[in-house]
Design an enzyme around this catalytic site. Structure first.
Site, short mmCIF file in Angstrom:
data_model
loop_
_atom_site.label_atom_id
_atom_site.label_comp_id
_atom_site.label_asym_id
_atom_site.label_seq_id
_atom_site.Cartn_x
_atom_site.Cartn_y
_atom_site.Cartn_z
CB ALA A 123 -1.46 1.17 10.77
CB SER A 158 -6.74 -1.52 7.04
OG SER A 158 -8.06 -0.83 7.17
CE LYS A 198 -7.14 1.10 10.78
NZ LYS A 198 -5.68 0.22 10.60
N GLY A 236 0.78 -1.29 0.22
CA GLY A 236 0.35 -0.14 0.07
C GLY A 236 0.88 1.24 -0.04
CE LYS A 249 -13.36 -12.05 6.65
NZ LYS A 249 -13.90 -12.90 5.61
CB THR A 265 0.01 10.00 6.07
OG1 THR A 265 0.09 10.12 7.74
CG2 THR A 265 1.25 10.03 5.28
CG ASN A 311 -5.76 -8.58 0.15
OD1 ASN A 311 -5.49 -7.47 0.34
ND2 ASN A 311 -6.97 -8.92 0.71
N GLY A 355 -1.33 -13.03 17.01
CA GLY A 355 -1.13 -14.40 17.25
C GLY A 355 0.22 -14.66 16.59
CE1 TYR A 377 -9.30 2.68 8.17
CE2 TYR A 377 -9.71 4.90 9.30
CZ TYR A 377 -8.86 3.97 8.50
OH TYR A 377 -7.53 4.16 8.55
P1 NAD Z 1 -3.49 1.57 1.33
O1 NAD Z 1 -4.88 1.13 0.87
O2 NAD Z 1 -2.62 2.05 0.33
O3 NAD Z 1 -2.63 0.42 1.99
C1 NAD Z 1 -3.41 -0.71 2.65
C2 NAD Z 1 -2.79 -2.01 2.41
O4 NAD Z 1 -3.29 -3.17 2.89
C3 NAD Z 1 -3.22 -2.25 0.65
O5 NAD Z 1 -2.06 -2.75 0.00
C4 NAD Z 1 -4.15 -3.55 0.61
O6 NAD Z 1 -3.96 -4.26 -0.68
C5 NAD Z 1 -3.77 -3.93 2.12
N1 NAD Z 1 -4.79 -4.95 2.44
C6 NAD Z 1 -6.00 -4.56 2.79
N2 NAD Z 1 -6.80 -5.69 3.43
C7 NAD Z 1 -5.74 -6.67 3.41
C8 NAD Z 1 -6.00 -8.06 3.75
N3 NAD Z 1 -6.91 -8.72 4.10
N4 NAD Z 1 -4.79 -8.75 3.52
C9 NAD Z 1 -3.68 -8.38 3.34
N5 NAD Z 1 -3.39 -7.14 2.80
C10 NAD Z 1 -4.68 -6.42 2.81
O7 NAD Z 1 -3.72 2.67 2.74
P2 NAD Z 1 -2.49 3.52 3.28
O8 NAD Z 1 -2.90 4.73 3.36
O9 NAD Z 1 -1.37 3.10 2.98
O10 NAD Z 1 -2.99 2.89 4.90
C11 NAD Z 1 -2.22 2.02 5.48
C12 NAD Z 1 -2.69 1.99 7.05
O11 NAD Z 1 -2.33 2.93 7.59
C13 NAD Z 1 -4.01 1.43 7.11
O12 NAD Z 1 -3.91 0.68 8.29
C14 NAD Z 1 -4.70 2.68 7.62
O13 NAD Z 1 -5.90 2.43 8.32
C15 NAD Z 1 -3.56 3.48 8.21
N6 NAD Z 1 -3.73 4.69 8.06
C16 NAD Z 1 -3.32 5.57 7.20
C17 NAD Z 1 -3.72 7.18 7.06
C18 NAD Z 1 -3.45 7.85 6.03
O14 NAD Z 1 -3.59 9.01 5.99
N7 NAD Z 1 -2.95 7.24 4.96
C19 NAD Z 1 -4.20 7.55 8.21
C20 NAD Z 1 -4.65 6.73 9.31
C21 NAD Z 1 -4.21 5.57 9.28
#
Ligand code: NAD
Ligand code: UDP
Length: 320
Positions: free
Chosen positions: A118, A79, A153, A14, A95, A179, A36, A106, A149
């Site tokens: 995160a 996520s 979290k 991600g 999920k 971010t 995934n 685990g 969401y």
């Molecule tokens: P993103 O969607 O680019 O990255 C999330 C990644 O998780 C993706 O690559 C997605 O394919 C993968 N993913 C989702 N479900 C999955 C599963 N069941 N199994 C395996 N992989 C799975 O989002 P991001 O902005 O990079 O966010 C990353 C994390 O940071 C997240 O947990 C998000 O909640 C948290 N977050 C991000 C921000 C932000 O501003 N970007 C703010 C608060 C929290």
């Protein structure tokens, strides 16, 4: 490769996860990126394929996670993260926050690894305290559209503390505020890539509501530095990482128009349900415990991000 720390990053393909892969490789770790590709892209880590300390595994972490050999760190970033993503994938979001966090914890317990989750400023919901310190418990609507969401979290944080207290797992909780940076998806619906894409195409900039709601945008390199420091610290309490430089969404739209030199006009659209009215991190704890503060100002960060989007659009046009 003895004595090389081994680190699993879920959601590593991600936006944020891919920057973490870069950082942990640069720190000399062996990095296992597990994803995934629900909302991420293999392209985000394509430059790492072939690196001797990098491995990419396609796996849905809501199912049992198998990793061969020892692990020192587990970073759970999988996520959907943008409002349109988690509205499109509500069940997957719940999920991965619940079952995925349980599986990742685990695994950390079984391997004796340190775990970092995160979390998000969304645990504060539509906040009644401003700016938001970690001691604030939040104002979340559990049954609203964003609840999938926010509550996932909040559950993930509770599960993390339970593994810490009951099983003695070393845990870290980072509450990430908005971010941005290279490798965001132009179509993820978040304000920043949406506005930049619209400005570059000369389309109207879609400001929701009257644009008086505020956000505080943090450049991804600053976030990654904060996460690294938190992981290496001894702080199991949640820590806010974000840039306190707060701006209204309307001012932000105008800033993007100026920066891109675009002729785009502003088009006001309805405000989505439960859209938080304000958001600004209180980073006192990060300053005190981690000696951390953001370094990249918004103009600089936006320029770097704009360069990425321009290159991305040019590459797409060439492919078409
Ligand atoms: P993103 O969607 O680019 O990255 C999330 C990644 O998780 C993706 O690559 C997605 O394919 C993968 N993913 C989702 N479900 C999955 C599963 N069941 N199994 C395996 N992989 C799975 O989002 P991001 O902005 O990079 O966010 C990353 C994390 O940071 C997240 O947990 C998000 O909640 C948290 N977050 C991000 C921000 C932000 O501003 N970007 C703010 C608060 C929290
Ligand atoms: N927003 C907007 N126009 C858009 C996308 C978002 O005005 O095209 C607003 C949105 O309503 C919110 C703010 O910008 O008030 C930040 O939205 P984003 O989706 O980036 O993140 P979040 O709401 O999760 O902070």
């Amino acid at each position: 490769m003895n004595n090389v720390p081994r680190t699993l990053i879920t959601g590593g393909a991600g936006f944020i996860g891919s920057h973490l892969c870069d950082r942990f490789l640069a720190e000399g770790h062996e990095v296992i990126c597990m994803d995934n590709f629900l909302t991420g892209r293999p392209d985000n880590v394509a430059h790492l394929i072939g690196h001797e300390r990098f491995r990419l595994i396609q796996h849905d972490v809501t199912n049992y996670i198998y990793v061969e050999g020892p692990l020192d760190y587990v970073l759970h970033f999988a996520s959907p993260a943008s409002p349109i993503d988690y509205l499109k994938y509500p069940i997957q979001t719940l999920k991965v926050g619940a079952l995925g966090t349980h599986k990742a914890l685990g695994l950390a317990k079984a391997k004796g690894a340190r775990f970092l989750i995160a979390s998000t400023s969304e645990v504060y919901g539509d906040p009644l305290i401003h700016p938001q310190p970690e001691t604030y418990w939040g104002n979340v609507n559990p049954v609203g559209l964003r609840g999938v969401y926010d509550e996932a979290k909040r559950f993930a944080e509770a599960m993390t503390m339970a593994y810490h207290r009951y099983h003695g797992v070393e845990t870290r909780i980072v509450r990430i505020f908005n971010t941005y940076g290279p490798r965001m998806r132009l179509d993820d619906g978040r304000a920043l890539p949406t506005f930049m894409g619209q400005a570059l195409r000369g389309e109207p900039i879609t400001v929701f509501g009257d644009g008086s709601q505020t956000r505080s945008f943090c450049y991804v390199d600053d976030l990654v530095e904060g996460i690294f420091r938190l992981l290496m610290s001894d702080t199991s309490d949640p820590v806010n990482i974000g840039n306190p430089d707060e701006i209204t969404i309307l001012d932000f739209a105008q800033e993007v128009i100026r920066l891109t030199g675009s002729a785009s006009a502003i088009a006001f659209k309805p405000l989505p349900e439960d859209d938080p009215k304000v958001r600004q991190p209180d980073i006192t704890l990060a300053r005190e415990r981690l000696g951390w503060a953001p370094k990249v100002d918004r103009t600089d960060g936006l320029k770097r991000t704009l360069a990425y989007f321009e290159a991305f659009i040019a590459a797409e046009a060439e492919r078409a």
